[in-house]
Design a protein around this motif. Structure first.
Motif, PDB file in Angstrom:
ATOM      1  N   GLU A  17       0.816  -1.215   0.000  1.00  0.00           N
ATOM      2  CA  GLU A  17       0.000   0.000   0.000  1.00  0.00           C
ATOM      3  C   GLU A  17       0.852   1.269   0.000  1.00  0.00           C
ATOM      4  O   GLU A  17       0.347   2.373  -0.099  1.00  0.00           O
ATOM      5  N   ILE A  18       2.180   1.077   0.138  1.00  0.00           N
ATOM      6  CA  ILE A  18       3.046   2.253   0.316  1.00  0.00           C
ATOM      7  C   ILE A  18       3.409   2.863  -1.046  1.00  0.00           C
ATOM      8  O   ILE A  18       3.833   2.146  -1.952  1.00  0.00           O
ATOM      9  N   TYR A  51       1.337   7.174   1.750  1.00  0.00           N
ATOM     10  CA  TYR A  51       2.648   7.733   1.405  1.00  0.00           C
ATOM     11  C   TYR A  51       3.710   7.121   2.295  1.00  0.00           C
ATOM     12  O   TYR A  51       3.502   6.955   3.506  1.00  0.00           O
ATOM     13  N   ASP A  52       4.837   6.832   1.708  1.00  0.00           N
ATOM     14  CA  ASP A  52       5.952   6.306   2.497  1.00  0.00           C
ATOM     15  C   ASP A  52       6.424   7.393   3.465  1.00  0.00           C
ATOM     16  O   ASP A  52       6.971   8.413   3.046  1.00  0.00           O
ATOM     17  N   ALA A  53       6.177   7.192   4.723  1.00  0.00           N
ATOM     18  CA  ALA A  53       6.654   8.145   5.744  1.00  0.00           C
ATOM     19  C   ALA A  53       7.931   7.596   6.383  1.00  0.00           C
ATOM     20  O   ALA A  53       8.832   8.349   6.751  1.00  0.00           O
ATOM     21  N   ASP A  54       8.008   6.280   6.493  1.00  0.00           N
ATOM     22  CA  ASP A  54       9.145   5.671   7.200  1.00  0.00           C
ATOM     23  C   ASP A  54      10.469   5.896   6.459  1.00  0.00           C
ATOM     24  O   ASP A  54      11.486   6.228   7.084  1.00  0.00           O
ATOM     25  N   GLY A  89       8.162  -2.326   8.168  1.00  0.00           N
ATOM     26  CA  GLY A  89       6.942  -3.043   7.800  1.00  0.00           C
ATOM     27  C   GLY A  89       7.180  -4.539   7.726  1.00  0.00           C
ATOM     28  O   GLY A  89       8.324  -5.016   7.766  1.00  0.00           O
ATOM     29  N   SER A  90       6.070  -5.246   7.631  1.00  0.00           N
ATOM     30  CA  SER A  90       6.099  -6.711   7.519  1.00  0.00           C
ATOM     31  C   SER A  90       6.914  -7.353   8.635  1.00  0.00           C
ATOM     32  O   SER A  90       7.605  -8.347   8.415  1.00  0.00           O
ATOM     33  N   ALA A  91       6.833  -6.753   9.808  1.00  0.00           N
ATOM     34  CA  ALA A  91       7.669  -7.233  10.911  1.00  0.00           C
ATOM     35  C   ALA A  91       6.945  -8.222  11.810  1.00  0.00           C
ATOM     36  O   ALA A  91       7.584  -8.979  12.533  1.00  0.00           O
ATOM     37  N   THR A  92       5.610  -8.178  11.788  1.00  0.00           N
ATOM     38  CA  THR A  92       4.854  -9.031  12.702  1.00  0.00           C
ATOM     39  C   THR A  92       4.916 -10.482  12.240  1.00  0.00           C
ATOM     40  O   THR A  92       4.656 -10.750  11.065  1.00  0.00           O
ATOM     41  N   ARG A  94       0.927 -13.469   9.302  1.00  0.00           N
ATOM     42  CA  ARG A  94       0.416 -12.575   8.258  1.00  0.00           C
ATOM     43  C   ARG A  94       1.449 -12.460   7.147  1.00  0.00           C
ATOM     44  O   ARG A  94       1.992 -13.426   6.668  1.00  0.00           O
ATOM     45  N   ARG A 101       6.635  -0.562  23.909  1.00  0.00           N
ATOM     46  CA  ARG A 101       5.490  -0.147  23.123  1.00  0.00           C
ATOM     47  C   ARG A 101       5.559   1.345  22.905  1.00  0.00           C
ATOM     48  O   ARG A 101       5.720   2.068  23.871  1.00  0.00           O
ATOM     49  N   THR A 158       7.381  -5.233  17.812  1.00  0.00           N
ATOM     50  CA  THR A 158       7.710  -6.271  16.828  1.00  0.00           C
ATOM     51  C   THR A 158       9.136  -6.138  16.280  1.00  0.00           C
ATOM     52  O   THR A 158       9.495  -6.809  15.318  1.00  0.00           O
ATOM     53  N   PRO A 175       8.917  -2.357  12.743  1.00  0.00           N
ATOM     54  CA  PRO A 175       7.501  -2.323  12.404  1.00  0.00           C
ATOM     55  C   PRO A 175       7.213  -1.203  11.417  1.00  0.00           C
ATOM     56  O   PRO A 175       7.956  -0.221  11.353  1.00  0.00           O
ATOM     57  N   GLY A 176       6.146  -1.363  10.662  1.00  0.00           N
ATOM     58  CA  GLY A 176       5.819  -0.360   9.652  1.00  0.00           C
ATOM     59  C   GLY A 176       5.099   0.848  10.212  1.00  0.00           C
ATOM     60  O   GLY A 176       5.243   1.959   9.690  1.00  0.00           O
ATOM     61  N   ASP A 177       4.334   0.668  11.266  1.00  0.00           N
ATOM     62  CA  ASP A 177       3.627   1.808  11.854  1.00  0.00           C
ATOM     63  C   ASP A 177       4.632   2.916  12.140  1.00  0.00           C
ATOM     64  O   ASP A 177       5.605   2.692  12.876  1.00  0.00           O
TER      65      ASP A 177
HETATM   66  N1  LIG Z   1      -0.960 -10.948  15.217  1.00  0.00           N
HETATM   67  C1  LIG Z   1      -0.279  -9.885  15.551  1.00  0.00           C
HETATM   68  N2  LIG Z   1      -0.557  -8.732  14.945  1.00  0.00           N
HETATM   69  C2  LIG Z   1       0.141  -7.614  15.270  1.00  0.00           C
HETATM   70  C3  LIG Z   1       1.135  -7.695  16.263  1.00  0.00           C
HETATM   71  C4  LIG Z   1       1.427  -8.932  16.881  1.00  0.00           C
HETATM   72  O1  LIG Z   1       2.308  -9.041  17.723  1.00  0.00           O
HETATM   73  N3  LIG Z   1       0.692 -10.001  16.476  1.00  0.00           N
HETATM   74  N4  LIG Z   1       1.816  -6.563  16.576  1.00  0.00           N
HETATM   75  C5  LIG Z   1       1.206  -5.283  16.293  1.00  0.00           C
HETATM   76  C6  LIG Z   1       2.161  -4.257  16.399  1.00  0.00           C
HETATM   77  S1  LIG Z   1       2.760  -3.979  17.951  1.00  0.00           S
HETATM   78  C7  LIG Z   1       2.535  -3.497  15.348  1.00  0.00           C
HETATM   79  S2  LIG Z   1       3.451  -2.088  15.579  1.00  0.00           S
HETATM   80  C8  LIG Z   1       2.161  -3.783  13.985  1.00  0.00           C
HETATM   81  C9  LIG Z   1       3.439  -3.864  13.139  1.00  0.00           C
HETATM   82  O2  LIG Z   1       3.102  -4.355  11.973  1.00  0.00           O
HETATM   83  P1  LIG Z   1       4.074  -4.609  10.745  1.00  0.00           P
HETATM   84  O3  LIG Z   1       5.458  -4.281  11.004  1.00  0.00           O
HETATM   85  O4  LIG Z   1       3.838  -5.962  10.298  1.00  0.00           O
HETATM   86  O5  LIG Z   1       3.662  -3.446   9.807  1.00  0.00           O
HETATM   87  P2  LIG Z   1       2.770  -3.345   8.542  1.00  0.00           P
HETATM   88  O6  LIG Z   1       1.593  -4.210   8.612  1.00  0.00           O
HETATM   89  O7  LIG Z   1       3.682  -3.469   7.406  1.00  0.00           O
HETATM   90  O8  LIG Z   1       2.326  -1.850   8.730  1.00  0.00           O
HETATM   91  C10 LIG Z   1       1.602  -1.418   9.816  1.00  0.00           C
HETATM   92  C11 LIG Z   1       0.956  -0.066   9.475  1.00  0.00           C
HETATM   93  O9  LIG Z   1       1.923   0.892   9.183  1.00  0.00           O
HETATM   94  C12 LIG Z   1       1.718   1.435   7.887  1.00  0.00           C
HETATM   95  N5  LIG Z   1       3.006   1.575   7.225  1.00  0.00           N
HETATM   96  C13 LIG Z   1       3.835   0.566   6.939  1.00  0.00           C
HETATM   97  N6  LIG Z   1       4.940   1.053   6.309  1.00  0.00           N
HETATM   98  C14 LIG Z   1       4.762   2.382   6.204  1.00  0.00           C
HETATM   99  C15 LIG Z   1       5.536   3.414   5.633  1.00  0.00           C
HETATM  100  N7  LIG Z   1       6.712   3.160   5.050  1.00  0.00           N
HETATM  101  N8  LIG Z   1       5.063   4.669   5.678  1.00  0.00           N
HETATM  102  C16 LIG Z   1       3.849   4.937   6.251  1.00  0.00           C
HETATM  103  N9  LIG Z   1       3.089   3.982   6.819  1.00  0.00           N
HETATM  104  C17 LIG Z   1       3.521   2.733   6.784  1.00  0.00           C
HETATM  105  C18 LIG Z   1       0.915   0.408   7.139  1.00  0.00           C
HETATM  106  O10 LIG Z   1       0.216   0.970   6.090  1.00  0.00           O
HETATM  107  C19 LIG Z   1       0.053  -0.151   8.239  1.00  0.00           C
HETATM  108  O11 LIG Z   1      -1.038   0.721   8.449  1.00  0.00           O
HETATM  109  O12 LIG Z   1       1.500  -4.995  13.920  1.00  0.00           O
HETATM  110  C20 LIG Z   1       0.519  -5.193  14.934  1.00  0.00           C
HETATM  111  N10 LIG Z   1      -0.149  -6.437  14.642  1.00  0.00           N
END
Ligand SMILES: Nc1nc2c(c(=O)[nH]1)N[C@H]1C(S)=C(S)[C@@H](COP(=O)(O)OP(=O)(O)OC[C@H]3O[C@@H](n4cnc5c(N)ncnc54)[C@H](O)[C@@H]3O)O[C@H]1N2
Ligand code: MOO
Length: 490
Positions: free
Chosen positions: A227-228, A248-251, A300-303, A306, A329, A333, A355-357
């Protein structure tokens, strides 16, 4: 692929820091790049790789410190309005001129001789035994030009420019002695010192054009997520996803800016799809073979489970996992591993899967990557500012009225077990207390892993160490949000 919920297997934050420190030590032991030559003007902010000794002395020769007249000062001891002393001006010496032939201090007609000399110009050379040398420079404003007729016994054949002095000139007045500023071989910069713009002046003055500095830590960054989007990325591993993309890529841009601010050398390596482990594997293999990076980072994609494939790819490439899941916190992840480089120098590459958030990613940057950079560079960790916590919202911006200002806030961000079992990081604003005697910190409103506004409103991260109850008036450690010293607590 792991499906365990991370909080059940997470490593405590302090333990994660220790892992980082150990890995940093291993990495620094294996670093083969010990120095890099950079242009002097590009060296500001870099650490000198070795002592810098002056290759020359400055001034290179005796020079005048004022526009005036080089003369033998002892001849002026008795100068006064009733006993003026006259000199013939034998010539003019400008900066850059070769020194004139050593002139006798008196001409054949017995008249004293001097040279007009400009600031920075070379003094006439020291005289040989039978000549007294010109040691001083009389200010141009302290002499008066006079005509030939006024000078007793002056021979017009020998020159017709003369000056008159009515007060003595002190010995060595307005004369900069060769090497008096910087001597050849003087140590100007110690190995490990950070070069500042103020150092550039003395270094340049002795002819130094390049300096050997410690190499920057090179960090390659990929943002993952189908989605980025971003409009400025092209290249083999970059994918522009305008069809499904909406975020938008913020990270990526944040990491580029923040890594640079914290003294690393960041490179954005592109966007990677979040549903294609093979793409990450290919990108990682290719990058590892180049030997161009000391640290690689994905966001991203760290969890686990999924689409969180980052860890499995790193393990497939033989990576040694130090941790995946930290009791913090946001940032729970976070993953950290070491990869053996297959490039010729066979170094270690550190890998952070963040993590991507964006907020979680930024907390990981500040509380995991920045300490890691500091460990590798052998620096002290940033000093924490112990501050009194006020459990009221800070205003959005000082100038903006805000309905929520002063409202109570929760320390926790939601669905976790709170600060008692996790280290929590919250945005805050450090300000002076009302009586100006100490610092207080208030949390900014509306915090959450995906919230961006706190990055504008806040000036610090509040670190709420696990086990500490969050109560009004608690002393909490704060870290600046930015490395810019002057902006730290604004
Ligand atoms: N089953 C579980 N689900 C989740 C867990 C868990 O332990 N078990 N942990 C939660 C936590 S804590 C977090 S933080 C997130 C981390 O998720 P991911 O690293 O897998 O991240 P994504 O799914 O890739 O993205 C999350 C969110 O962030 C936005 N994003 C990603 N990259 C960017 C970017 N470059 N610029 C702007 N925004 C970005 C993305 O669109 C998503 O909205 O997982 C929980 N879930
Ligand atoms: O810990 Mo996540 O990283 O909730 O935001």
């Amino acid at each position: 692929m792991h499906t365990t919920h991370l909080t059940t297997m997470a490593m405590q934050y302090q333990a994660a820091l220790q892992e980082l420190q150990k890995a940093a030590y291993d990495m620094s032991q294996r670093r083969t790049r010990t120095e890099e030559l950079v242009r002097l003007e590009d060296s500001v902010g870099r650490k000198a790789a070795k002592d810098i000794l002056s290759p020359d002395s400055t001034p290179a020769f005796d020079t005048a410190a004022a526009d005036g007249f080089a003369m033998v000062s002892s001849a002026t001891i008795n100068a006064s309005p009733t006993n003026p002393i006259y000199f013939r001006v034998a010539g003019t010496i400008m900066p850059g001129d070769k020194p004139p032939p050593t002139p006798p201090c008196r001409g054949p007609d017995g008249v004293l001789q001097c040279y007009e000399i400009m600031v920075g110009a070379r003094f006439p050379d020291t005289a040989t035994e039978h000549l007294i040398h010109m040691d001083a420079c009389a200010w141009g404003t302290d002499v008066r030009e006079v005509s030939l007729a006024e000078v007793p016994k002056a021979d017009p054949q020998l020159g017709n420019r003369f000056i008159m002095l009515t007060k003595p000139v002190t010995h060595n007045a307005n004369r900069r002695r060769a090497g008096a500023d910087i001597g050849k071989g003087d140590r100007l910069i110690r190995a490990g010192m950070k070069i500042r713009s103020s150092h550039v002046l003395p270094l340049a003055s002795v002819g130094i054009r390049e300096v050997a500095v410690e190499p920057l830590i090179r960090v390659g960054v990929w943002s993952t997520g189908r989605e980025i989007v971003r409009s400025d990325v092209n290249g083999t591993i970059a994918t522009k996803r305008t069809d499904t993309g909406y975020t938008y890529d913020a990270d990526g841009p944040y990491l580029m800016a923040a890594l640079k601010e914290y003294g690393a050398e960041p490179h954005f390596l592109g966007l990677l799809p979040s549903d294609d482990p093979a793409a990450l594997e290919k990108a990682l293999r290719e990058t590892m073979a180049t030997d161009k990076f000391d640290i690689l980072v994905t966001t991203g994609s760290a969890t686990p489970g999924r689409s969180g494939f980052v860890r499995s790819v790193v393990e497939k490439l033989g990576g040694q996992l130090h941790f995946h899941g930290v009791a913090m916190r946001p940032g729970a992840t976070a993953m950290f591993a070491s990869l053996e480089s297959n490039a010729p120098n066979n170094g270690l590459v550190s890998f952070f899967g963040l993590p991507g958030d964006p907020c979680a990613m930024a907390a990981c940057f500040r509380f995991l990557i920045v300490p890691y950079l500091q460990f590798v560079r052998g620096e002290k960790l940033d000093e924490l500012l112990l501050t009194t916590l006020e459990l009221r919202c800070s205003t959005r911006l000082e100038s903006e009225p805000n309905m929520d200002a002063g409202a109570p806030v929760e320390a926790s961000m939601g669905n976790d077990c709170g600060p008692l079992c996790l280290d929590c990081f919250r945005h805050g604003r450090v300000t002076a207390s009302e009586d100006g005697r100490h610092k207080v910190v208030r949390m900014t409103k509306d915090q959450g892993p995906g919230k961006m506004y706190p990055f504008i409103d806040a000036n610090c991260w509040i670190h709420l160490p696990h086990g500490q109850e969050i109560v009004q008036g608690a002393m909490v450690p704060c870290l600046s949000l930015s490395a810019c010293r002057e902006e730290k607590w604004q």
